[in-house]
Design an enzyme around this catalytic site. Sequence first.
Site, PDB file in Angstrom:
ATOM      1  N   ASP A   1       1.744   5.580   2.894  1.00 14.93           N
ATOM      2  CA  ASP A   1       2.222   6.667   3.747  1.00 14.93           C
ATOM      3  C   ASP A   1       2.644   6.185   5.141  1.00 14.93           C
ATOM      4  O   ASP A   1       2.134   5.207   5.663  1.00 14.93           O
ATOM      5  CB  ASP A   1       1.151   7.751   3.899  1.00 14.93           C
ATOM      6  CG  ASP A   1      -0.182   7.204   4.398  1.00 14.93           C
ATOM      7  OD1 ASP A   1      -0.583   6.136   3.915  1.00 14.93           O
ATOM      8  OD2 ASP A   1      -0.798   7.837   5.266  1.00 14.93           O
ATOM      9  N   GLU A   2       3.595   6.893   5.696  1.00 15.12           N
ATOM     10  CA  GLU A   2       3.963   6.852   7.114  1.00 15.12           C
ATOM     11  C   GLU A   2       4.371   5.463   7.623  1.00 15.12           C
ATOM     12  O   GLU A   2       4.020   5.061   8.724  1.00 15.12           O
ATOM     13  CB  GLU A   2       2.824   7.420   7.958  1.00 15.12           C
ATOM     14  CG  GLU A   2       2.518   8.861   7.597  1.00 15.12           C
ATOM     15  CD  GLU A   2       1.463   9.504   8.465  1.00 15.12           C
ATOM     16  OE1 GLU A   2       1.623  10.681   8.811  1.00 15.12           O
ATOM     17  OE2 GLU A   2       0.459   8.836   8.776  1.00 15.12           O
TER      18      GLU A   2
END
Length: 884
Positions: free
Chosen positions: A536-537
């Site tokens: 993620d991210e």
Amino acid sequence: MKTVRLSMLASAVMAMLGSTAALANQSTVDAISQFHLNYSVKDNFAAQNGVDCAKLGADWASCNKAVVKLTNNGEAVTDKDWAIYFHSIRPILEVANDQFKVTHIMGDLHKLEPTDKFTGFPTKQSVEIPIVNEYWQLFITDVLPRWYVTADKATPKVIANTDTEDLSQFVTPLGDQWKRTPDDKNILMTAEARFEKNSDVKTLNVNSLRGQIVPTPLEVKVHGQDVDLSKGVKLDLSALNGDAQNAIKARFALLGVKEGNYPLHTEISSNAFTGDEAVEGAYQLRIGNKEAVITGYDQAGVFYGLQSILSLIPTEGPMTIAALEAKDAPRFEYRGIHLDVGRNFHTKASVLRLLDQMAAYKLNKFHFHLTDDEGWRIEIPGLPELTDIGSKRCHDLSEKTCLLPQLGSGPDSNNNGSGFFSRADYIEILKYAKARQIEVIPEIDMPAHARAAVMSMEARYDRLVKEGKEKEANQYRLLDPTDTSNTAGVQFYDRTGYLNPCLDSSRNFVDKVIGEIQQMHKEAGLPLKTWHFGGDEAKNIYLGTGYTDQKKPEAGKGIIDQSNQDKPWAKSQACQVMIKEGKVTDVEHLSSYFGVEVSKLVKAHGIDVMQAWQDGLKDAKDASIFATDHINVNFWDALYWGGFDSVNDWANKGFRVVVSNPDYVYLDFPNEVHPAESGYYWGTRFSDERKIFSFAPDNMPQNAETSVDRDGNVFSAKSDKPWPGAYGLSSQLWSEVVRTDSQMEYMIYPRLVSVAERAWHRASWEQQYQAGREYKGGETHRVDVKALDSDWQRFANLLGHRELAKLDKAGIHYRLPVPGARIASGRLEVNTSFPGMVVEYSTDNGKTWQRYDDKARPQVSGEVQVRTASPDGKRFSHVDGVKA
């Protein structure tokens, strides 16, 4: 000879002067540490009230004003050689006192220090430092504890009144500062507002709850007679292995059921199940006068059947349960909770308590988030730096001995900012989970959120280079030394927050870690079936849509110089070579590319399933490009931001969707809209038990009729795409502002019981998904809300009359709901979200408390305070007041 003597004398004088200076600096540090610090939020609508938030570079041109006040009750301090380090999840955009400046260090760590204009801290006076922060501050937990002061050669000291988990000791109550925007339509939960919200939930007769099992079975027939267990049960647990038997026996003992005469038999017979009931975890249960028999499709089914009997056990009164027959099977194959121990550590004891409760409510997937930017929490043989350095936080700005302080941990390592599970700890957790039919899914987050690993491997690199072992030093290095990219992650870490996906050494590292953790699983007898990649991210927040470049400013966005901002790995020579060779299109595709590469390693270790947060695989064509047999994705788009539609894309690409929506099942979000509550809230302002209970995870558009967006507005939802169905449901507990075990349990329970209900049981009011069907909040009325409300009334009464008491017996520090209250015609009326709870009231500002009786409704005047009490009488909710 004379020269030597003079040199020695000079050195002695310099040492003495240095020692004197250090003593003076320590004296200053000690003095400032005794200041009284106060933090107050002044204006969350700063952009509407004269502050040019866009010019200050605030995301979406949104900022707030606050004041830091330092009160010196001691002698005057005029020394300029000091700095106060503090934790702030909101970037500081401006300091409106020219005697001070604030510098961002890393992550949430900032430094406040004097400028040349500093005139000192006068005795018996206060100094105010107005600041402007990005975004808004709506809950008290937006302010972090353990501000600390230090100086050259001095030992850091925490400012005393900030060394607490009671944030009200230094944070002024937010009062009216609870709205995100002036037109925020959320409802502040005052005592009166709670009373109105709870008014449709009536207290049911306890007899009407007879035979009710949590979570709700697929099919149950309750008979008229009761079965007396007061003389104990004779357990035949031959269908379970030894550890599972012990887990069941421990639960019976915890709930006060002793060994005795009533026979309880278990057996496994898969042939007894057909159709949709022939699945893992299915069971049949018959409780009669003479005996109880549980037939499981498999061992998990037997275990869950036993948990259903345990669910019926009363917590007070006669030890009797209803005679009944039940057929049951789980709704979803994946029923889980994610626990983050990376941001802040949570102890083995708290994890074991969580596994016990997961078992009691038939949850079967423990997603163990073991690493993040702020901490590495598992011992890996051969890589000691991961725990020697990566698991600790302290005030070492060089980060040679520990990571920088973050998230309210302060300068020391004696709190939950630091900590890790030894190899033996992890194996013990695995064995405990196995006995409770729970799969443990370890997550080693990468390529972003990897700073703890990156810095640990840099320390390893430095150590081995000094030993002359350069080849060995490079074996597991996670940074490309040529990478000069200027980038900032979502929590404001620089390029050291990203493992470099273009290095062979990164693959070596992943392979090593998978192999070592897999070996632990083998030793525990719980095979590693699923590897969580994270993913993620992996982005630069300053290149996000809420910012605009100063050369081409756009209205409503933060104006910054984007010309010097890079995407992660943009200037890594290793990554540029891969792009030139055509292995990857551009740096934006590196996260998904690395996911494919890791899937090959996972498969090589004989692991059939890889899991990831959806955005980590966003550039993948479909699930077929990954090496493992299955790819699970934790889907975490908020519904009102389009998640009701985008969820279909993942399922239609062959991914198994684990519904993990922040606006419903992020348990680190506040329970209610009130500044004294705790948690992050970027996805929603609240998620309570009732909201989670009303979630329709297999028909996302339906939720538009029963929920609102972050600002309390209704929304519309539909999707024209086919929906193959969810693979599972998972709740999430992130730990940025969850620093202690008791805070962790406060956030998880009893909301987890609602999660379990929706994961195990599909309610009658949940509609089948239909492509093209639109749901409009406040307009369409497709959902049978009467059936939903009736179902919730039953469930809420079970929580209040039975389940909370069981949490008490297990030693769980769950959240007690604050009562609703009003005064009508001079009489106090009180209700709770869970009928059956004990409520107390006080007419003398909390000096004495009386038990509330709704039949009596006492006559009162002035201000009255109310609170709920736990069934065991040992704990109380937050106190709220109502005036006549």
